[in-house]
Enzyme design. Structure first.
Site, PDB file in Angstrom:
ATOM      1  N   ASP A 178       0.803  -1.222   0.000  1.00 52.16           N
ATOM      2  CA  ASP A 178       0.000   0.000   0.000  1.00 52.16           C
ATOM      3  C   ASP A 178       0.833   1.267   0.000  1.00 52.16           C
ATOM      4  O   ASP A 178       0.340   2.347  -0.300  1.00 52.16           O
ATOM      5  CB  ASP A 178      -0.860   0.039   1.270  1.00 52.16           C
ATOM      6  CG  ASP A 178      -2.151  -0.720   1.113  1.00 52.16           C
ATOM      7  OD1 ASP A 178      -2.601  -0.885  -0.031  1.00 52.16           O
ATOM      8  OD2 ASP A 178      -2.702  -1.151   2.137  1.00 52.16           O
TER       9      ASP A 178
HETATM   10  C1  GLC Z   1      -1.424  -3.847   5.474  1.00 52.91           C
HETATM   11  C2  GLC Z   1      -2.677  -3.918   4.658  1.00 52.91           C
HETATM   12  C3  GLC Z   1      -2.523  -4.790   3.450  1.00 52.91           C
HETATM   13  C4  GLC Z   1      -1.287  -4.424   2.706  1.00 52.91           C
HETATM   14  C5  GLC Z   1      -0.062  -4.433   3.612  1.00 52.91           C
HETATM   15  C6  GLC Z   1       1.180  -3.954   2.922  1.00 52.91           C
HETATM   16  O1  GLC Z   1      -1.219  -5.066   6.120  1.00 52.91           O
HETATM   17  O2  GLC Z   1      -3.756  -4.391   5.415  1.00 52.91           O
HETATM   18  O3  GLC Z   1      -3.640  -4.669   2.617  1.00 52.91           O
HETATM   19  O4  GLC Z   1      -1.127  -5.339   1.674  1.00 52.91           O
HETATM   20  O5  GLC Z   1      -0.295  -3.576   4.704  1.00 52.91           O
HETATM   21  O6  GLC Z   1       1.142  -2.609   2.636  1.00 52.91           O
HETATM   22  C1  GLC Z   2      -0.565   2.529   5.795  1.00 53.09           C
HETATM   23  C2  GLC Z   2       0.224   1.346   6.270  1.00 53.09           C
HETATM   24  C3  GLC Z   2      -0.064   0.124   5.468  1.00 53.09           C
HETATM   25  C4  GLC Z   2      -1.538  -0.078   5.418  1.00 53.09           C
HETATM   26  C5  GLC Z   2      -2.270   1.173   4.961  1.00 53.09           C
HETATM   27  C6  GLC Z   2      -3.740   0.954   5.038  1.00 53.09           C
HETATM   28  O1  GLC Z   2      -0.209   2.857   4.514  1.00 53.09           O
HETATM   29  O2  GLC Z   2       1.615   1.589   6.263  1.00 53.09           O
HETATM   30  O3  GLC Z   2       0.575  -0.989   6.029  1.00 53.09           O
HETATM   31  O4  GLC Z   2      -1.820  -1.092   4.516  1.00 53.09           O
HETATM   32  O5  GLC Z   2      -1.920   2.247   5.765  1.00 53.09           O
HETATM   33  O6  GLC Z   2      -4.479   2.052   4.668  1.00 53.09           O
END
Ligand code: GLC
Ligand code: GLC
Length: 812
Positions: free
Chosen positions: A483
C-alpha cells in the site's frame, strides 16, 4: 524474557504478571457480538461493526495505555483493588490471565480474597458474559462490596469521540431491578439498545460516569468505589455507564458466583416501546433468562470449547517440536479465524473506525480459514465479488454493515482483482463445490449488472491483461499489495492520502509484483478452466500467463534478483541501479512461487540474494537499503523512518512468500528457518524485545535499520496469519487440497525423521504419517493408502465419511 507460558492441553496462553511489555489481548465472539479483552480486562465490545455499533467506549492511544474496559472493583473494608491489576494497580498476592479460544479468565487475589472473572461471548448469542467468582481464602468471614463498571459508547465510535457539543446532551438510560439499559438515540432512529445485568439483588447502581468516578478522578480512583457506596445516579446526557454494587458476605473458604451479562438487542420498529418512553425489554429478558445461573455459563463455555476443538481438528500435526505443534494446531488457526471475522477493523492498532473489510485482505484471509468454515468462506467470496466492477477492478474495502463498496477509498489497487481468483480456487479445492462459480453476483452491488462468479473471476484475470504498461508489465494503479509504494501519487501536501490521491495518469508505472502474482494466480485460473473442461478459455489464459512470464524475465529481472517496479518516469524501482531500495522482498517471493526462473537459475539467485541482503535474526526485511529520505515518486514507503513498516521493516505477511518460494527450490532447511524466525511461539523467549503477544503474529517487526530491531507492532489482524499457515501446512508440511484430492508434497529440514498430520477433507479424515528414512528435504518415494501403494502423490477425495490411513515415504 517470558511473561507467561503456553498451556497446550487447555489451549491457553497463561500470563503470569500483569506487567507485560504491551497489553496482550484476546477476542471473544465469532458471529455478531465481538469483544476485545486485554490481560487486565481492558478493551471494548461491539455488534457486527466496530464503527457503527460500538457498545462500550474505548480511548485509543490513551495514558495510561489500555485504560477503559469492563472493570470489577472490590472494596474490602476500605482496601480497594481490581483483580486484573489495572486500573487500580494495587499489589496482588496472585495474578493470572488465561487467554483461551474465545474466552479469557483473569484471577487476582489480595488480602485473602480471590476474584476470578471469566469473560466469554457464547455461541449464537449477542452478549458478553462475565462470571465473577469471589473466594474467601481466609478462615475469617469477609464482608466486601463488589462494583462493576462498563462505560457505554454512544454507538457511532467516530462521532462518540468527536461530536461533544451534541453527544453530551443525548445520553439516556433506564434502570429496572439489577439491569441497566443504555438507550441513547433509541428515541430517534436507532432500533437497538444495550443492557448490563447481574443475576443478584444489587445494593445500588450508577449510570452517570461523573457521579461514579468523579470529574477529576480516573478509572483508578472512582469515588464511589473508594467510598464504598453507589449513588444510584441516573445518566442524563454526559456519559452513561453501567455500574452495579453488590454487598457480598463470604464465610471462611466460601465461594460465591455472579453472572453479569452485557447484551445488545435489536427491536422491530413497531415493537420498540412497551409504554411511551419505556423500552420494550422482552428480548433482553430472554437473554438474561438464558444465562441466569452458573450452569448455563458452564454449558456455554463447553459449547465454545467443543466448537473450537472441532474447528481445529481439521488440520493438526504431531512433530517432535512442541512450538511447531502449538502454532499449527492452536494459535495460528485461531488467529486465522479472528482475522477473518474482523478483517482489519478492530484491534489495539486498528481503531475500528478507519477500515472496513478489505478486498485483498479478506481474500487472503480466506486462504487461512477455508478448511475450518467453508460455508462462511463461500459467503465472504460472494460478498467480495459483489463489490467488483464489470471491468474486473474492485472497491478496495466495504463496510460490513451494508456490504457496500466504500467510495471514500474507491478502487484502482490493481492487485485486488487477482486475489479473488486465489480465494475462490482455494475454496473449490477445499470443498469440491464448483457450483459456486454459477452463482449470479452483482457488480458494484447493483442488481441490474450481474454475472456468474466465474465471469467475475474472468474479469479479474483480464483486468490485468487489459491494463499493461510500456514494458508489458501490469500497471500498478494506486498501489499493489504494498500500500505504501505509491508510484502515481507524488504528494507534497501534508494530510493528503498517499493511496487515494492520484496525481499521475497511471499509464506508466508498472508492478513486477502484480506480474508475479499474475503468473502464480493466473496458473490457478488456467487450472480451474482445465478442470471445468473449458479448454479454449484455458488455452487463451495460458498464453497470457506464458507471455507475462517471459516479460518478467525480460524486463523484470535485474541480474541477481527480480525488480520491484517501474515508476512514473519509467525508471526502475528495486534495482541495483538505485541508491536506496535496491532489492525488495515481494517480487522474490511471488515470482519464485510462480515458478519464474526455476529452471533457468534466476529463481535460485533471487532467493540467495534475499538471504544475503534481507535476512536478519528477526525475520526478512522488506527492502534494503532502507530509504533515508522522502521520495516523491515512491510515496508513503519513504515516509517511515528506516526499519519501520514498509520501509525495511520485517513485514511478517510476505516472509511466508519466501518460505514457499524456498520449497519450490526444495530447500526445506531454509524454508523452516524462516518460518521459525517469526512464528510467535518461537519468539516467546524474547518477549521483552518483541513486546507483542507471543501467541499471535504481528504485522510488522522492526527491521535492522532501527535500534528497535525485533520490536513488533500491529498484532492480530494481519494477512500474516493466513500466509504463515499456508506456508507451514501446505508447503513445508506439504498437505494441500487439489481439485480431485489432497496433494502430498512436503519440503522439510532433512534432519526430521517423521511427522504425522490429521486432515479432514470433504468429510473424510486422513491420518497421514510422513517418514523420512533417507533424510531428504523433498521428494516422494512411496505413498501407501490403506495399505496399498498408489501412483503419484494425490490422495483421492474418497467422500465416504470414513477414516483412511496414509503412509508417505520421502526419499529418492
Ligand atoms: C497492510 C494492509 C494490506 C497491505 C499491507 C502492505 O497489512 O492491510 O492490505 O497489503 O499492509 O502494505
Ligand atoms: C498505511 C500502512 C499500510 C496499510 C495502509 C492501510 O499505509 O503503512 O501498512 O496497509 O496504511 O491504509
Amino acid at each position: 524474557m517470558k511473561f507467561g507460558y503456553f498451556d497446550d492441553s487447555n489451549k491457553e496462553y497463561v500470563i503470569t504478571t500483569p506487567q507485560t511489555p504491551y497489553p496482550w489481548i484476546n477476542y471473544l465472539g465469532s458471529e455478531n457480538f465481538f469483544s476485545l479483552v486485554s490481560h487486565t480486562a481492558g478493551g471494548y465490545s461491539f455488534y457486527k461493526d466496530a464503527r457503527f455499533r460500538r457498545i462500550t467506549r474505548y480511548r485509543y492511544n490513551n495514558t495510561p495505555l489500555d485504560s477503559g474496559g469492563r472493570y470489577f472493583y472490590i472494596n474490602d473494608q476500605g482496601d480497594c483493588w481490581t483483580p486484573g491489576w489495572l486500573p487500580m494497580k494495587q499489589e496482588l498476592a496472585k495474578y493470572e490471565c488465561r487467554h483461551g479460544l474465545g474466552y479469557s479468565r483473569i484471577y487476582g487475589e489480595r488480602n485473602g480474597v480471590g476474584a476470578e472473572v471469566l469473560f466469554l461471548v457464547p455461541l449464537h448469542a449477542d452478549c458478553e458474559i462475565q462470571r465473577v467468582k469471589l473466594i474467601n481464602t481466609t478462615d475469617a468471614q469477609k464482608d466486601i462490596t463488589l462494583f462493576s463498571c462498563v462505560e457505554f459508547c454512544l454507538w457511532n465510535a467516530l462521532d462518540d469521540m468527536t461530536n461533544f457539543q451534541r453527544n453530551f446532551s443525548t445520553g439516556e438510560v433506564e434502570i429496572e431491578g439489577s439491569t441497566i439499559y443504555h438507550k441513547t438515540e433509541y428515541r430517534e432512529r436507532r432500533n437497538h439498545y444495550a443492557f448490563y445485568h447481574v443475576n443478584a439483588d444489587v445494593a445500588g447502581y450508577d449510570t452517570d460516569r461523573e457521579s461514579f468516578i468523579g470529574v477529576y478522578n480516573g478509572f483508578d480512583t472512582p469515588q464511589v468505589v473508594l467510598r464504598g457506596e453507589s449513588t444510584n445516579s441516573q445518566a442524563m446526557g454526559w456519559s452513561p455507564i453501567g455500574s452495579h454494587s453488590l454487598a457480598v458476605s463470604l464465610e471462611p473458604g466460601e465461594t460465591k458466583e455472579y453472572i453479569f451479562v452485557l447484551g445488545y438487542i435489536e427491536m422491530p420498529e413497531q415493537e420498540k416501546w412497551q409504554a411511551p418512553g419505556v423500552i420494550n425489554k422482552q428480548r433482553a429478558s430472554a437473554v438474561i433468562e438464558q444465562f441466569k445461573d452458573a450452569e448455563s455459563v458452564n454449558t456455554a463455555l463447553s459449547a465454545l470449547q467443543e466448537r473450537w476443538n472441532d474447528l481445529l481438528s481439521r488440520y493438526s500435526v504431531q512433530t517432535g517440536d512442541e512450538k511447531l505443534n502449538r502454532m499449527v494446531n492452536i494459535w495460528n488457526q485461531y488467529q486465522c479465524m479472528v482475522t477473518f471475522n474482523l478483517s482489519r477493523s478492530a484491534s489495539y492498532f486498528e481503531s475500528g473506525i478507519g477500515r472496513g473489510i478489505g478486498f485483498r485482505d479478506s481474500n487472503q484471509d480466506i486462504l487461512g480459514f477455508v478448511h475450518q468454515v467453508p460455508d462462511r468462506a463461500r459467503e465472504r467470496i460472494l460478498d467480495l465479488a459483489a463489490t467488483q466492477f464489470e471491468d474486473g477492478s474492485a472497491y478496495h474495502q466495504y463496510q460490513p454493515l451494508t456490504k457496500k463498496g466504500n467510495s471514500d477509498i474507491g478502487g484502482n489497487f490493481n492487485d485486488d482483482p487477482l486475489w479473488l481468483i486465489l480465494s475462490t480456487t482455494a475454496y473449490i479445492k477445499e470443498t469440491g463445490d464448483v457450483g459456486i462459480l454459477d452463482e449470479i453476483v452483482s457488480f458494484d452491488n447493483n442488481p441490474d449488472k450481474k454475472a456468474s462468479l466465474f465471469q467475475h473471476l474472468k474479469a479479474s484475470f483480464y483486468h490485468v491483461v487489459n491494463n499493461l504498461g510500456p514494458h508489458g508489465l501490469p500497471l500498478i494503479g494506486r498501489a499493489d499489495w504494498n500500500d505504501c509504494l505509491n508510484l502515481n501519487c507524488f504528494s507534497k501536501v501534508p494530510d493528503e492520502s498517499f493511496q487515494t490521491t492520484t496525481s499521475k495518469d497511471g499509464k506508466v508505472a508498472e508492478s513486477v509484483l502484480i506480474a508475479g502474482m499474475f503468473v502464480f494466480i493466473g496458473s490457478e485460473f488456467v487450472q480451474l478452466c482445465e478442470y471445468l473442461g473449458l479448454n479454449e478459455e484455458a488455452e487463451a489464459a495460458r498464453r497470457h500467463r506464458d507471455s507475462m512470464q517471459e516479460t518478467v524475465l525480460k524486463y523484470g529481472y535485474d541480474g541477481n534478483w527480480f525488480l520491484r517496479a517501474y515508476d512514473d518516469a519509467g525508471d526502475k524501482v528495486g534495482s541495483r541501479e538505485n541508491a536506496e531500495g535496491k532489492i525488495f522482498i515481494e517480487t522474490q517471493g511471488f515470482c519464485v512461487m510462480a515458478g519464474i526462473g526455476l529452471e533457468t537459475g534466476e529463481a535460485q539467485k533471487a532467493l540467495d540474494s534475499v538471504k544475503e541482503h534481507l535476512d536478519t535474526p528477526h525475520g526478512i526485511v522488506l527492502l534494503q537499503p532502507a530509504y533515508t529520505r522522502y521520495y516523491e515518486n515512491l510515496g508513503e514507503i519513504s515516509t517511515y523512518p528506516p526499519g519501520f513498516k514498509e520501509n525495511a521493516g520485517i513485514f511478517c505477511h510476505n516472509n511466508p512468500w519466501i518460505m514457499i518460494a524456498e520449497t519450490q527450490l526444495g530447500r526445506g532447511e531454509r524454508a523452516f528457518e524462516y518460518y521459525a524466525k517469526i512464528a510467535p511461539a518461537y519468539t516467546e523467549e524474547i518477549s521483552e524485545i518483541h513486546k507483542m503477544e507471543p501467541y499471535v503474529y504481528a504485522q510488522m517487526i522492526a527491521g535492522k535499520d532501527t535500534p528497535k530491531h525485533g520490536e513488533a507492532k500491529n498484532s492480530w489482524l494481519t494477512g500474516t496469519a493466513a500466509w504463515n499457515f499456508i506456508a507451514i501446512s501446505q508447503w513445508i508440511l506439504g498437505i494441500k487440497p487439489g481439485y480431485t484430492g489432497l496433494v502430498v508434497d512436503p519440503c522439510i529440514p532433512s534432519a526430521w525423521d517423521d511427522f504425522a498430520v490429521q486432515r479432514s477433507y470433504r468429510g473424510t479424515t486422513y491420518q497421514i504419517t510422513v517418514k523420512n528414512p533417507q533424510h531428504v528435504s523433498k521428494g516422494i518415494k512411496d505413498v501407501i493408502v490403506d495399505g496399498k501403494s498408489i501412483d503419484g502423490n494425490v490422495l483421492p477425495a474418497f467422500d465416504d465419511g470414513q477414516e483412511h490411513r496414509v503412509e508417505v515415504i520421502l526419499g529418492k
